[in-house]
Design an enzyme around this catalytic site. Sequence first.
Site, mmCIF file in Angstrom:
data_model
loop_
_atom_site.group_PDB
_atom_site.id
_atom_site.type_symbol
_atom_site.label_atom_id
_atom_site.label_comp_id
_atom_site.label_asym_id
_atom_site.label_seq_id
_atom_site.Cartn_x
_atom_site.Cartn_y
_atom_site.Cartn_z
ATOM 1 N N GLY A 109 0.829 -1.210 0.000
ATOM 2 C CA GLY A 109 0.000 0.000 0.000
ATOM 3 C C GLY A 109 0.858 1.252 0.000
ATOM 4 O O GLY A 109 0.459 2.300 0.495
ATOM 5 N N GLY A 111 1.670 2.751 -2.700
ATOM 6 C CA GLY A 111 1.319 3.548 -3.881
ATOM 7 C C GLY A 111 2.118 3.184 -5.113
ATOM 8 O O GLY A 111 2.506 4.066 -5.887
ATOM 9 N N SER A 112 2.349 1.879 -5.321
ATOM 10 C CA SER A 112 3.167 1.481 -6.474
ATOM 11 C C SER A 112 2.494 1.847 -7.793
ATOM 12 O O SER A 112 3.170 2.243 -8.747
ATOM 13 C CB SER A 112 3.462 -0.019 -6.434
ATOM 14 O OG SER A 112 2.274 -0.757 -6.347
ATOM 15 N N ALA A 115 2.974 5.621 -8.269
ATOM 16 C CA ALA A 115 4.390 5.947 -8.503
ATOM 17 C C ALA A 115 4.802 5.508 -9.904
ATOM 18 O O ALA A 115 5.525 6.234 -10.597
ATOM 19 C CB ALA A 115 5.263 5.279 -7.443
ATOM 20 N N ASP A 156 -1.598 10.137 -3.420
ATOM 21 C CA ASP A 156 -0.455 9.263 -3.693
ATOM 22 C C ASP A 156 0.314 9.735 -4.931
ATOM 23 O O ASP A 156 1.539 9.678 -4.990
ATOM 24 C CB ASP A 156 -0.926 7.803 -3.848
ATOM 25 C CG ASP A 156 -2.242 7.669 -4.598
ATOM 26 O OD1 ASP A 156 -2.767 8.683 -5.107
ATOM 27 O OD2 ASP A 156 -2.755 6.532 -4.683
#
Length: 324
Positions: A109, A111-112, A115, A156
């Site tokens: 969690g 925020g892949s 990102a 995010d």
Amino acid sequence: MNKRITVSAPGKLMLFGEHAVVYNHPCLVTAVDERMYATVEILEDKNFELHAPDVKVTDYKKPLSELGSGEVPKGAKFVEIAVKNFFEKYSLNTSIRVSTKSDFSSEFGFGSSSASTVCIVKALSELFGLHLGDKELFDISYKTVLDIQGKGSGFDVAAAVYGGVLRFVTGGKEIEPLNIPSLPLIVGYSGVKADTVALMNQVKELSNNNPGMVEEIYQEIEGIVRKARESLGKNDWQTLGGLMNKNQELLVKLGVSIPKIDNMISAALSAGAYGAKLSGAGGGDCIVCLAPEEKQTMVENAIIKEGGTIIHVSTGTRRVRTEK
Ligand code: MEV
């Protein structure tokens, strides 16, 4: 023109204000030093190629004319739709190969997805000589997230673009970098993967049934965010910890905590943490805690005893950037 570029962007942790931020209230988010990397290369043919082994996408290939259509594997969605949105907006149609690699598991969690979206948009922006500013990078990346998820505040995405600690309001209406060098956060991963969209829907349903109650909770969260911002500036970890506990109580009222998270939090508090809360949508993922320096090992051990995993991160992290 360069034919190849590598870009990286940081992951994130929500500090205060999750869920309320989706409904126009501010939140505080920090970027973390675990980064996502994307390399984009220009090719000669008319295909889009993706190699993202961390999310089980290997040697995925399709004609540019089919970007965003047909079966798109889960792990390819954010990158593919980011490329589609970017190409449409800037009338581009160039064959590219994208490879991504992450410092962190997509399960945490951190925020892949956002990102990697930000990495792709930044990489294309530099590769094609557009050199977009932060807000333009944010806007295309946020549109991509909304195209896929249908909802979300974009906090995010902002953490990946700007890095550091931010005060953020839905959709990037306000993105305020705060000058906070680093936070002594203890992060415990629950081992349970949260479904962010399902949790947002669950809170929306609660709000449809009890609009007054939920709006009152959001107002209280907004007050906590305001106080937390003041305490952050003073490195007042004890007050911040107390505010984390209050924020957690309200998240419990929103129905997004789970027993595993509750147990990890109780254990951390019993071991001497100033405060602890879930971070993000709830339903799993990570908790964040603040503890006096001399109690940190005890707090970490208490979280581990409840089945959590400690993830060592540092904050004060740098923004999206070109690597080479
Ligand atoms: C999820 O990590 C945090 C939420 O506030 C959703 C969002 O802000 O996009 C629940």
